[in-house]
Motif scaffolding. Sequence first.
Motif, short mmCIF file in Angstrom:
data_model
loop_
_atom_site.label_atom_id
_atom_site.label_comp_id
_atom_site.label_asym_id
_atom_site.label_seq_id
_atom_site.Cartn_x
_atom_site.Cartn_y
_atom_site.Cartn_z
N THR A 538 0.82 -1.22 0.00
CA THR A 538 0.00 0.00 0.00
C THR A 538 0.85 1.25 0.00
O THR A 538 0.38 2.32 -0.42
CB THR A 538 -0.91 0.00 1.23
N PHE A 539 2.07 1.13 0.50
CA PHE A 539 2.92 2.32 0.60
C PHE A 539 3.96 2.39 -0.50
O PHE A 539 4.76 3.33 -0.54
CB PHE A 539 3.63 2.34 1.97
N GLY A 540 4.01 1.38 -1.41
CA GLY A 540 4.96 1.44 -2.49
C GLY A 540 5.24 0.09 -3.09
O GLY A 540 4.48 -0.87 -2.89
N ALA A 541 6.37 -0.01 -3.76
CA ALA A 541 6.74 -1.25 -4.45
C ALA A 541 8.11 -1.71 -3.97
O ALA A 541 9.04 -0.91 -3.82
CB ALA A 541 6.76 -1.02 -5.95
N PHE A 542 8.22 -3.05 -3.74
CA PHE A 542 9.50 -3.64 -3.39
C PHE A 542 10.18 -4.09 -4.67
O PHE A 542 9.58 -4.79 -5.49
CB PHE A 542 9.31 -4.81 -2.42
N VAL A 543 11.46 -3.69 -4.77
CA VAL A 543 12.20 -3.94 -6.01
C VAL A 543 13.40 -4.82 -5.70
O VAL A 543 14.16 -4.54 -4.77
CB VAL A 543 12.66 -2.61 -6.65
N GLU A 544 13.53 -5.91 -6.46
CA GLU A 544 14.65 -6.83 -6.29
C GLU A 544 15.80 -6.34 -7.17
O GLU A 544 15.70 -6.34 -8.40
CB GLU A 544 14.24 -8.24 -6.67
N LEU A 545 16.93 -5.96 -6.47
CA LEU A 545 18.11 -5.46 -7.18
C LEU A 545 19.15 -6.55 -7.39
O LEU A 545 20.08 -6.37 -8.18
CB LEU A 545 18.74 -4.30 -6.39
N GLY A 546 19.05 -7.64 -6.66
CA GLY A 546 19.97 -8.75 -6.78
C GLY A 546 19.46 -9.89 -5.93
O GLY A 546 18.37 -9.81 -5.33
N ILE A 558 7.11 7.18 -7.11
CA ILE A 558 6.73 6.45 -8.33
C ILE A 558 6.34 7.42 -9.43
O ILE A 558 6.84 7.35 -10.56
CB ILE A 558 5.61 5.44 -8.03
N GLU A 559 5.39 8.34 -9.11
CA GLU A 559 5.02 9.37 -10.07
C GLU A 559 4.46 10.55 -9.32
O GLU A 559 4.16 10.46 -8.12
CB GLU A 559 3.99 8.85 -11.08
N ASP A 560 4.30 11.67 -10.02
CA ASP A 560 3.80 12.87 -9.37
C ASP A 560 2.40 12.66 -8.85
O ASP A 560 1.61 11.90 -9.42
CB ASP A 560 3.79 14.04 -10.37
N ARG A 561 2.08 13.34 -7.79
CA ARG A 561 0.76 13.19 -7.17
C ARG A 561 -0.34 13.67 -8.09
O ARG A 561 -1.42 13.07 -8.13
CB ARG A 561 0.74 13.99 -5.87
N ARG A 562 -0.05 14.74 -8.88
CA ARG A 562 -1.07 15.28 -9.79
C ARG A 562 -1.47 14.24 -10.83
O ARG A 562 -2.63 14.01 -11.07
CB ARG A 562 -0.54 16.54 -10.47
N ARG A 563 -0.54 13.58 -11.39
CA ARG A 563 -0.82 12.57 -12.41
C ARG A 563 -1.45 11.33 -11.77
O ARG A 563 -2.26 10.65 -12.37
CB ARG A 563 0.47 12.18 -13.13
N ARG A 564 -1.04 11.04 -10.52
CA ARG A 564 -1.57 9.84 -9.87
C ARG A 564 -3.04 9.98 -9.54
O ARG A 564 -3.79 9.02 -9.53
CB ARG A 564 -0.76 9.59 -8.59
N ASP A 565 -3.46 11.23 -9.27
CA ASP A 565 -4.86 11.44 -8.87
C ASP A 565 -5.78 11.72 -10.05
O ASP A 565 -6.99 11.88 -9.88
CB ASP A 565 -4.95 12.61 -7.88
N LEU A 578 -2.99 -5.92 -4.53
CA LEU A 578 -2.49 -4.82 -5.34
C LEU A 578 -1.79 -5.39 -6.56
O LEU A 578 -0.84 -6.15 -6.46
CB LEU A 578 -1.52 -3.97 -4.50
N LYS A 579 -2.28 -5.00 -7.73
CA LYS A 579 -1.72 -5.54 -8.97
C LYS A 579 -0.69 -4.61 -9.59
O LYS A 579 0.10 -5.03 -10.43
CB LYS A 579 -2.84 -5.79 -9.98
N SER A 580 -0.68 -3.31 -9.20
CA SER A 580 0.29 -2.37 -9.75
C SER A 580 0.41 -1.17 -8.86
O SER A 580 -0.42 -0.94 -7.98
CB SER A 580 -0.14 -1.92 -11.15
N ALA A 581 1.48 -0.44 -9.09
CA ALA A 581 1.68 0.82 -8.40
C ALA A 581 1.95 1.85 -9.47
O ALA A 581 3.09 2.08 -9.88
CB ALA A 581 2.85 0.72 -7.42
N GLY A 582 0.86 2.42 -9.97
CA GLY A 582 1.02 3.33 -11.09
C GLY A 582 1.50 2.57 -12.30
O GLY A 582 0.95 1.53 -12.68
N PRO A 583 2.57 3.04 -12.87
CA PRO A 583 3.11 2.34 -14.04
C PRO A 583 3.89 1.08 -13.70
O PRO A 583 4.29 0.33 -14.58
CB PRO A 583 4.01 3.39 -14.66
N LEU A 584 4.15 0.83 -12.38
CA LEU A 584 4.98 -0.31 -11.98
C LEU A 584 4.11 -1.53 -11.77
O LEU A 584 3.11 -1.47 -11.06
CB LEU A 584 5.75 0.02 -10.69
#
Length: 646
Positions: A538-546, A558-565, A578-584
């Motif tokens: 709910t607060f973001g996306a976990f990204v695997e770097l290695g 992730i993206e600007d609040r204006r575009r997100r809303d 949750l299936k996505s976080a904006g474009p992620l």
Amino acid sequence: MFSDHENPSNIAAAAAATAPSANETSTPEQTAPPASEPVTQQAESANGVPATPAPAPALEAASAPADAEAVAAAEEAAGSEEMSKLMQEFDEKQEAAASHEVVEVKVVAYTEHGVVVDLGGKTEGLIPAAEFAETEIPRPDANATIEVQRSGEHKDGYEIVSYQKVLRRRTWEKIDAAFKAKETITGKVVDRIKGGLVVDIGVRAFLPGSQFDLRPTQNLDELMGTELQVRVTKLNRRRGNVVVSRRAILEEELHAKRAALMETLSEGQVVHGHVKNVTDYGAFVDLGGIDGLLHLTDMSWGRVKHPSDVVKPEQELDVMILKFDKEKQRISLGLKQLAPDPWAGAAEKYPAGGKIQGTVVGIVDYGVFVELERGIEGLVHVSEMSWNKKVSHPSKVAKVGDAVDVVVLDIKPSDRRVSLGMKQAQPDPWLLTAEKYPVGTVITGKVRNIAEFGAFVEIEDGFDGLVHVGDVSWTGRVKNPHEVFKKGEPVTAKVLKIDAENRRVSLGMKQVNDIWGDWFKQHKVGQIVKGKVSRIATFGAFVELGENIEALCHNTEIEDRRRRDEGTGGYRPTTGPLKSAGPLEPGKEYDFKIIKISSETRRIGLSYRAAVKQIERKEIEQYRSASKSSSTATIGDALKSKLSAR
């Protein structure tokens, strides 16, 4: 016979008052009154006691009847009988008085029966020879004048007299006078009995063993035949008991000598004396009439096990008066005070940190005492005896008499204390081991002990390290160390930290395979990295770097609040997964910019929108550099080119 307890002066006075002269002989015939005198008047003359006068015979004859002569004859016969009784009583009193009379006589002759003396009045007396055989009375010279006591007995024409009784009487008088005046008498030891001695002072007197000297005398038998000065302390003439004391004389002499000596003493004075006796706590020194105590602690600057190691009885020595109480007559003495105080220059001679060799002189439960020199001892606490061994008792490490190397840890001459360390004189194996295993070294050791917060792993003998529960795993959280560790099992860990001051080593198991550490070494803040979205929160996306390395890209990055809303009001559904976080979207790779790195907490912060902007700026810069060769190119062309590339 004469009794010793009778008073000879009283007896002699009584005898002189009642007895006739020595050369006079009284008989009833000589003292009988004339017939013409009344009987009562004669009785008064004989006894010296007034009597009631009888009526005159002439008057009685004038008034008497015809038989007056018969009556007169009867009265005369009665008077003669009474006079005979009175004369007999007088003779008995005279004889009794004479039997105890002490008279002065002259020696006339010596016979086998005794000594003949002149009693006067042509009467001679005899001193029996037995009196001279039974006693040590010297034999009187001829014509010598001596005193004898009359007994009233007669034998072979002599009156028996006693020379011995007079001497004994005079001796008792002399002893009684000496007892009352507390005078000294000379006597001779004549016998050894239970509890003391028998001393001849004219009579046999008892000298108790405790009254012979100021101190107990072990062997009284050696005193037989010696002459002593004694004083009569108890006297019972009736029983013939006399007790004497030699100690009373010695005590008086000692008191007088002590009083004179007390006037000359003062604190700090050095005096000469001799050791009277030695005890467990010190020695008593006779200063010449008064004793002083030389305490054990004032005998030497060094350690003294027993006073007999320093002084011996009858030893002569010089001592210093430390304390002097004139009223109580108490004197404290010191022997060590006559020698220089070794603590005077101890701070300069034994500075803190200095190494020196000493001798173990004492062992206690909490450490050992080491003598640096005579008079200076330091304590090596049990905790300062070994670097890597737990000492159960100091005797396990050192023995009395051992020569040991020590280091001065602290010295306080004012308190006469010095703290020493034995382990400091040897190389610190902990520091050597710490140098052997620097930070980053991977070690393998056995679990020695398990605690609530982790496990202690033995790296080497006496060298342990702690694996904290937080350093066991990167991913899992260890709640109970007993579930992970077993005592005695080998563990591989990495040295994380060495605290030399507190002698602690921190170990980590998860740091052995430190993929995070390697990643941190290769990356820094501001760098663009590729990562795969592993899951959406709910607060973001976990990204695997290695492998096993995750970072968080917060919603704000992730993206600007204006575009997100815009549009549907956001991309976060209120229910369901949750299936996505904006474009992620999960499972897809994107470019991210590193905005935060925490190597301690192993946390990495990413920004998707910052990466997009940075990439766009880079592309524009690249396009501008490329368009310098074409004057007709515009920014719009560059954007169209970028969109067509997507």
